[in-house]
Structures are given as C-alpha cells and as structure tokens.
Design an enzyme around this catalytic site. Structure first.
Site, short mmCIF file in Angstrom:
data_model
loop_
_atom_site.label_atom_id
_atom_site.label_comp_id
_atom_site.label_asym_id
_atom_site.label_seq_id
_atom_site.Cartn_x
_atom_site.Cartn_y
_atom_site.Cartn_z
N ARG A 1 -10.84 9.68 1.20
CA ARG A 1 -10.73 10.36 2.50
C ARG A 1 -11.86 11.37 2.68
O ARG A 1 -12.31 11.61 3.80
CB ARG A 1 -9.36 11.01 2.64
CG ARG A 1 -8.25 9.96 2.78
CD ARG A 1 -6.85 10.52 2.78
NE ARG A 1 -5.89 9.42 2.88
CZ ARG A 1 -4.60 9.55 2.64
NH1 ARG A 1 -4.09 10.74 2.29
NH2 ARG A 1 -3.79 8.51 2.72
N LYS B 1 0.86 -1.18 0.00
CA LYS B 1 0.00 0.00 0.00
C LYS B 1 0.90 1.23 0.00
O LYS B 1 1.66 1.46 0.93
CB LYS B 1 -0.92 0.01 1.21
CG LYS B 1 -1.86 1.22 1.24
CD LYS B 1 -2.78 1.17 2.44
CE LYS B 1 -3.72 2.36 2.48
NZ LYS B 1 -4.60 2.33 3.66
N LYS C 1 -2.11 -1.60 -3.69
CA LYS C 1 -2.94 -0.40 -3.69
C LYS C 1 -2.05 0.83 -3.81
O LYS C 1 -1.10 0.96 -3.03
CB LYS C 1 -3.76 -0.34 -2.40
CG LYS C 1 -4.69 0.86 -2.30
CD LYS C 1 -5.44 0.88 -0.98
CE LYS C 1 -6.38 2.08 -0.93
NZ LYS C 1 -7.10 2.19 0.35
#
Length: 333
Positions: free
Chosen positions: A206, A196, A256
């Site tokens: 977010r 990630k 990711k």
C-alpha cells in the site's frame, strides 16, 4: 538394534536426494509483480528494498530481464496520481491510462510474455478501497462490479492475457467472464484472488501504490477492508469462495497472503483440479529483506526454501517479488 528401513539411505548424497525429490521449483512457476508509474525515472520503494516503481521504459527493460531468466508472466500494479483518483475509480477503465499503455508497450517489445493485470479500484479511488464507498461508508458490491467489468474489458482490449480480480466483491468473476465474452475476449483468462484475506501483511504494497484507505471529512471511510476481504480466522470459507469462483468461470484460483496461509493452499489443492496460485506478499518479502540486511538469515537459502514450500503445499504458481533473484539463484544451482 535392527532396523529394516532407514529413510536416511536416500538422503546420503546430493545425487540420491535429487533422484527422490518430490517437489521441483522453476522460474516458470513465478509470476513477477511490477509497480509502474508515470515518472520518467524509476523510484526505489523504501519498504520493499530491491523493488522499484518503474517508468514505462524501465518496465520494458525489467520485463526483458525477467524473460531472459525464464520467468513467463508479469503482473502490473499502477501508482496513480492523486489528481486522477475519484470516488468511482473511473480512471481504471481509461483506455489511454497507465496500465493499458503499459500492456501495449510490453506486448510490442516482448509479445511472448504473459501479462496479468489487477482488477480493483483501490489504486484509482480517492477513498482507498477496492470498491465504491457510499456516503454512509459502505463498500458497495454490485455497483463496484459494474466498474470492474469495464476495467477488465479495457485491459483485455490493451492485450492482457490474464485478468486478476483482487477486489473480493461477490459475483465479480462471473460478471467479468460474461463481460469479456460479450466483447470477444473468450481467450482471456481469469486468475481470481479467491481467498484474499484482510491481512496485516499488505502494508508495504500500500505504500508502494499509495493505496491505503483514506479518512475524509465528507463521509466515513472504513479504516480496513474486513467487510469484503476474508477473516484470517476462517479456513472453510475459502472452500466456499473457491467453489463459487470455479462455477463462475475462473481459470486459476489464488490464495493471498501465502506464507501464513499454506494450509489454505493445501485445502484448495485437495478440492479443485484448477491451477492454484499463492501470493508471496509485500510484508513477507519485506521481513525476509530486513532480516537478511541485518545478517540474521541467509537470504538466498530462505527465499528458495520458502518458494519451494509454496509448491510443496500445492501451489502451481507463485506471485513473488523475489522472482528475478530466485530465478538467478536457480540458474546458478
């Protein structure tokens, strides 16, 4: 000019192309990310057109729709009220909290659907980080892992099938595996966010969860997550992370973001026999949506090509907000 071999021979008709197609895309390849909140109604997410913060009732309906389209796994992300956010993220292991209740509801109504959860503190933290932030502004590793283990066990108790640690703390996969096994949850899998990256592609996510790092006067808060998420410049480091996660008991490894990191997906595919997942993240989704709204691209064609390329690079599973649309388009042919 005499040519002994002409590759175009096998591209001549749709039937020929289908016969020799190397990569196939199916709704069963998708993991569908769903945002959930305590509200009585669904809320549109401005930065992610087509996505919602689902009420619990809306969530159940959407999970049912996904199942009918052939999607077999959803992953849940909570928008937590500010009043429940603390420095240690203790709401993350509240058995009566939003995510445990959402898991139970899904399993009551759609028991066959695979439910994946997110294990990290950022939705529950008043500081907006995936871990506990010290008074000196340092994201603490081992203290965070203790909380993550409690969060994972709470989610398993509620009925989660796959635990997804997305925090990037060192040693958390092994610790969570040990904690799950100790409580009798040997059957619950771990899909680890193995590579990630500290990426700029996460912005819309977010916003959806209101989980960005927050500055306070009480202590210095790091403005980014670069001390624990991976440097986008690094590729070999992903192999180190993958080896550690595999040794610690991960069942599935994840990369990711996805689109800009297909080389990492390909590297991991060459190094492990474990299933590989790729996360088609919010920023990637938002870019496609924005271009499609302006008529600059054919949304259906671009989405299906993108998801196919994840598979071609070596991903077995794809986390994507396009899941229901893509499943519908695949059904239409």
């Amino acid at each position: 000019m005499e040519l002994s071999y002409r590759p175009r021979r096998l591209r001549r008709t749709p039937a020929l192309r289908a016969m020799v197609r190397e990569t196939q895309l199916s709704p069963a390849d998708f993991i569908y990310p769903l945002f959930v909140h305590e509200g009585a109604t669904n809320e549109a997410i401005g930065a992610m057109p087509g996505c919602q913060r689902w009420s619990l009732d809306g969530l159940i309906h959407e999970v049912g729709r996904a199942w009918e389209l052939g999607i077999r796994c959803v992953v849940l992300f909570p928008k937590v009220a500010d009043g429940l956010k603390t420095e240690d993220g203790s709401e993350s292991f509240n058995a009566g909290g939003l995510i445990p209740r959402a898991i139970k509801r899904i399993k009551e109504v759609h028991p066959a659907m695979t439910v994946m959860t997110d294990v990290a503190l950022d939705p529950y933290s008043c500081d907006g980080h995936d871990g506990i932030v010290s008074q000196e502004g340092i994201v603490l590793n081992d203290e965070t892992v203790e909380i993550l283990c409690r969060q994972a066990v709470t989610q398993a108790m509620a009925g989660a099938d796959l635990i997804g640690p997305s925090d990037m703390m060192d040693g958390r996969v092994g610790a969570i595996r040990e904690a799950l096994d100790a409580e009798g949850f040997e059957h619950v899998g771990i899909i680890s966010y193995t590579a990630k990256y500290a990426s700029a592609y996460y912005g819309p996510f977010r916003e959806a969860l209101d989980s960005a790092p927050r500055s306070t006067t009480a202590k210095p808060i790091p403005t980014n997550k670069s001390t624990y998420q991976m440097d986008p410049a690094n590729g070999r480091e992903a192999l180190t992370e993958a080896l550690l996660d595999e040794q610690e008991g991960a069942d599935i490894l994840m990369v990711k973001p996805g689109m800009a990191y297909l080389d990492i997906v390909h590297r991991l595919r060459a190094e492990t026999e474990l299933p590989i997942a790729a996360y088609n993240v919010s920023g990637e989704y938002a870019m496609v949506k924005a271009a499609a709204e302006r008529g600059w691209i054919d949304e259906k064609a671009v989405v299906l090509e993108t998801l196919l390329c994840f598979k071609r690079a070596g991903a077995d599973l794809i986390l994507t907000y396009h899941a229901c649309d893509a499943a519908t388009w695949l059904r239409q042919g």
